[in-house]
Scaffold this motif. Structure first.
Motif, PDB file in Angstrom:
ATOM      1  N   ALA A 111     -56.429  29.102  21.471  1.00 54.36           N
ATOM      2  CA  ALA A 111     -55.133  28.726  20.906  1.00 54.36           C
ATOM      3  C   ALA A 111     -54.631  29.797  19.942  1.00 54.36           C
ATOM      4  O   ALA A 111     -53.438  30.148  19.960  1.00 54.36           O
ATOM      5  N   GLY A 112     -55.525  30.327  19.102  1.00 51.61           N
ATOM      6  CA  GLY A 112     -55.130  31.405  18.199  1.00 51.61           C
ATOM      7  C   GLY A 112     -54.685  32.636  18.952  1.00 51.61           C
ATOM      8  O   GLY A 112     -53.683  33.282  18.600  1.00 51.61           O
ATOM      9  N   ARG A 113     -55.423  32.976  19.998  1.00 58.30           N
ATOM     10  CA  ARG A 113     -55.043  34.118  20.844  1.00 58.30           C
ATOM     11  C   ARG A 113     -53.682  33.915  21.481  1.00 58.30           C
ATOM     12  O   ARG A 113     -52.812  34.793  21.454  1.00 58.30           O
ATOM     13  N   ALA A 114     -53.476  32.734  22.074  1.00 61.48           N
ATOM     14  CA  ALA A 114     -52.241  32.457  22.799  1.00 61.48           C
ATOM     15  C   ALA A 114     -51.025  32.476  21.878  1.00 61.48           C
ATOM     16  O   ALA A 114     -49.966  33.005  22.246  1.00 61.48           O
ATOM     17  N   PHE A 115     -51.183  31.914  20.676  1.00 58.88           N
ATOM     18  CA  PHE A 115     -50.047  31.869  19.752  1.00 58.88           C
ATOM     19  C   PHE A 115     -49.657  33.275  19.310  1.00 58.88           C
ATOM     20  O   PHE A 115     -48.470  33.609  19.235  1.00 58.88           O
ATOM     21  N   PHE A 116     -50.656  34.111  19.045  1.00 55.95           N
ATOM     22  CA  PHE A 116     -50.335  35.490  18.676  1.00 55.95           C
ATOM     23  C   PHE A 116     -49.631  36.217  19.826  1.00 55.95           C
ATOM     24  O   PHE A 116     -48.628  36.901  19.630  1.00 55.95           O
ATOM     25  N   GLN A 117     -50.173  36.076  21.031  1.00 59.75           N
ATOM     26  CA  GLN A 117     -49.586  36.764  22.177  1.00 59.75           C
ATOM     27  C   GLN A 117     -48.166  36.276  22.452  1.00 59.75           C
ATOM     28  O   GLN A 117     -47.299  37.053  22.858  1.00 59.75           O
ATOM     29  N   LEU A 118     -47.929  34.982  22.206  1.00 64.30           N
ATOM     30  CA  LEU A 118     -46.581  34.453  22.417  1.00 64.30           C
ATOM     31  C   LEU A 118     -45.598  35.075  21.432  1.00 64.30           C
ATOM     32  O   LEU A 118     -44.473  35.442  21.805  1.00 64.30           O
ATOM     33  N   LEU A 119     -46.001  35.206  20.181  1.00 62.63           N
ATOM     34  CA  LEU A 119     -45.123  35.800  19.174  1.00 62.63           C
ATOM     35  C   LEU A 119     -44.931  37.294  19.391  1.00 62.63           C
ATOM     36  O   LEU A 119     -43.824  37.818  19.267  1.00 62.63           O
ATOM     37  N   ALA A 120     -46.034  37.982  19.718  1.00 66.92           N
ATOM     38  CA  ALA A 120     -45.993  39.441  19.781  1.00 66.92           C
ATOM     39  C   ALA A 120     -45.516  39.987  21.119  1.00 66.92           C
ATOM     40  O   ALA A 120     -44.833  41.015  21.171  1.00 66.92           O
ATOM     41  N   ARG A 121     -45.878  39.304  22.217  1.00 66.23           N
ATOM     42  CA  ARG A 121     -45.543  39.835  23.536  1.00 66.23           C
ATOM     43  C   ARG A 121     -44.587  38.953  24.318  1.00 66.23           C
ATOM     44  O   ARG A 121     -44.007  39.396  25.302  1.00 66.23           O
ATOM     45  N   GLY A 122     -44.439  37.706  23.891  1.00 70.42           N
ATOM     46  CA  GLY A 122     -43.562  36.814  24.644  1.00 70.42           C
ATOM     47  C   GLY A 122     -42.090  37.080  24.416  1.00 70.42           C
ATOM     48  O   GLY A 122     -41.274  36.989  25.339  1.00 70.42           O
ATOM     49  N   GLY A 123     -41.733  37.424  23.167  1.00 72.32           N
ATOM     50  CA  GLY A 123     -40.325  37.548  22.839  1.00 72.32           C
ATOM     51  C   GLY A 123     -39.697  38.878  23.185  1.00 72.32           C
ATOM     52  O   GLY A 123     -38.521  38.936  23.560  1.00 72.32           O
ATOM     53  N   LEU A 124     -40.462  39.972  23.066  1.00 70.87           N
ATOM     54  CA  LEU A 124     -39.886  41.303  23.253  1.00 70.87           C
ATOM     55  C   LEU A 124     -39.320  41.532  24.654  1.00 70.87           C
ATOM     56  O   LEU A 124     -38.164  41.971  24.791  1.00 70.87           O
ATOM     57  N   PRO A 125     -40.080  41.257  25.734  1.00 68.98           N
ATOM     58  CA  PRO A 125     -39.487  41.442  27.065  1.00 68.98           C
ATOM     59  C   PRO A 125     -38.244  40.577  27.279  1.00 68.98           C
ATOM     60  O   PRO A 125     -37.256  41.041  27.866  1.00 68.98           O
ATOM     61  N   LEU A 126     -38.282  39.336  26.790  1.00 68.69           N
ATOM     62  CA  LEU A 126     -37.126  38.450  26.955  1.00 68.69           C
ATOM     63  C   LEU A 126     -35.919  38.993  26.195  1.00 68.69           C
ATOM     64  O   LEU A 126     -34.785  38.935  26.686  1.00 68.69           O
ATOM     65  N   LEU A 127     -36.142  39.518  24.997  1.00 72.23           N
ATOM     66  CA  LEU A 127     -35.052  40.088  24.211  1.00 72.23           C
ATOM     67  C   LEU A 127     -34.423  41.276  24.926  1.00 72.23           C
ATOM     68  O   LEU A 127     -33.186  41.387  25.007  1.00 72.23           O
ATOM     69  N   VAL A 128     -35.246  42.165  25.454  1.00 71.48           N
ATOM     70  CA  VAL A 128     -34.731  43.327  26.190  1.00 71.48           C
ATOM     71  C   VAL A 128     -33.959  42.870  27.424  1.00 71.48           C
ATOM     72  O   VAL A 128     -32.870  43.373  27.714  1.00 71.48           O
ATOM     73  N   GLY A 129     -34.520  41.914  28.148  1.00 70.72           N
ATOM     74  CA  GLY A 129     -33.833  41.413  29.334  1.00 70.72           C
ATOM     75  C   GLY A 129     -32.495  40.790  29.006  1.00 70.72           C
ATOM     76  O   GLY A 129     -31.509  40.963  29.736  1.00 70.72           O
ATOM     77  N   ALA A 130     -32.430  40.061  27.870  1.00 73.03           N
ATOM     78  CA  ALA A 130     -31.185  39.413  27.468  1.00 73.03           C
ATOM     79  C   ALA A 130     -30.119  40.433  27.087  1.00 73.03           C
ATOM     80  O   ALA A 130     -28.907  40.171  27.239  1.00 73.03           O
ATOM     81  N   LEU A 131     -30.534  41.597  26.589  1.00 72.50           N
ATOM     82  CA  LEU A 131     -29.578  42.635  26.220  1.00 72.50           C
ATOM     83  C   LEU A 131     -28.977  43.331  27.446  1.00 72.50           C
ATOM     84  O   LEU A 131     -27.872  43.882  27.373  1.00 72.50           O
TER      85      LEU A 131
END
Length: 265
Positions: A111-131
């Protein structure tokens, strides 16, 4: 519960130390996002409305897919790979001496691993794609809440599968073959290659009924609002697999513990 919370927090801190690797991984996911977008645009141009998705849905699927690969653990996860190694080396005996539940201990680590990965790697690709592209977004607070719950359930389902794969080493000596087979199944049935909605006939029905579908396809469909039975039906499907895999994990842990005791005299 305080012990397991502390384990999750320390796991989060542990994975947050690998900053360069995390940024490199996010960059890689972003590059693959653009590659997949090129493929999907070509496919949806030739077959508009394929699988019930419009072009915006298909592109959104790509960026959510790339953002969730690591948090959900589609390619496996460090935590459960470590568990498999501990079973293989015999160090799992130390874990069994702890006054904690083995499955919940490793679930907390994951759970600790997944939450970090979601914050650190989950948002960046989505942000770039949205731009760059016009993506689809949840339209209400209730839908956002359903997405959040579905993501938690997706990680739990994925952990349930990976935990069983790791424990298989108690009976087959080396779980690496099982891990390789599970990776192939995960890539095919989760939606990591193509959305499961485009799979035809009985293949699609089987793919959407597997636990791997609950790890990627289901939360993305909750985001898109494309679940046939609605968000609650999708969440119920995930809960079903959490319960089944949890029971299977509990039984496997019980038998594995007895096996260690017998083997150790």
């Amino acid at each position: 519960m305080g012990v397991y919370w502390a384990i999750a927090v320390r796991s989060f801190r542990r994975f947050s130390t690998y900053r360069i690797a995390t940024l490199s991984g996010a960059f890689t996911n972003t590059v693959f996002g653009f590659i997949f977008c090129g493929v999907y645009l070509t496919l949806w141009h030739a077959r508009p409305g394929l699988g019930g998705y419009d072009t915006a849905d298909a592109l959104t699927f790509v960026w959510l897919q790339q953002g969730l690969l690591m948090p959900v653990g589609i390619f496996g996860a460090t935590t459960t790979i470590e568990l498999g190694e501990r079973v293989r080396s015999g160090e799992i005996a130390v874990d069994l001496y702890r006054p904690t539940q083995l499955m919940i201990w490793w679930m907390s680590v994951d759970a600790g691993r997944a939450f970090f990965q979601l914050l650190a790697r989950g948002g960046l690709p989505l942000l770039v794609g949205a731009l760059v592209f016009d993506l689809s977004w949840p339209s209400s607070a209730v839908q956002w809440l359903a997405v959040a719950v579905s993501l938690v359930f997706a990680v739990l389902v994925s952990f349930g599968v990976r935990y069983l794969v790791a424990l298989s080493g108690f009976w087959i000596t080396d779980s690496r073959g099982t891990e390789a087979a599970a990776l192939v199944l995960s890539l095919f049935f989760s939606g990591a290659t193509l959305p499961l909605v485009v799979f035809p006939g009985w293949i699609g029905e089987v793919a959407r009924a597997t636990p791997w579908a609950a790890t990627l396809q289901v939360p993305i469909d909750v985001w898109l609002g494309r679940n046939p039975g609605g968000a609650w039906s999708a969440l119920g499907f995930q809960v079903m697999w959490i319960v089944l895999l949890g029971l299977a994990g509990w039984v496997a842990t019980s038998f594995a513990t007895r096996k260690v005791v017998i083997a150790g005299g």
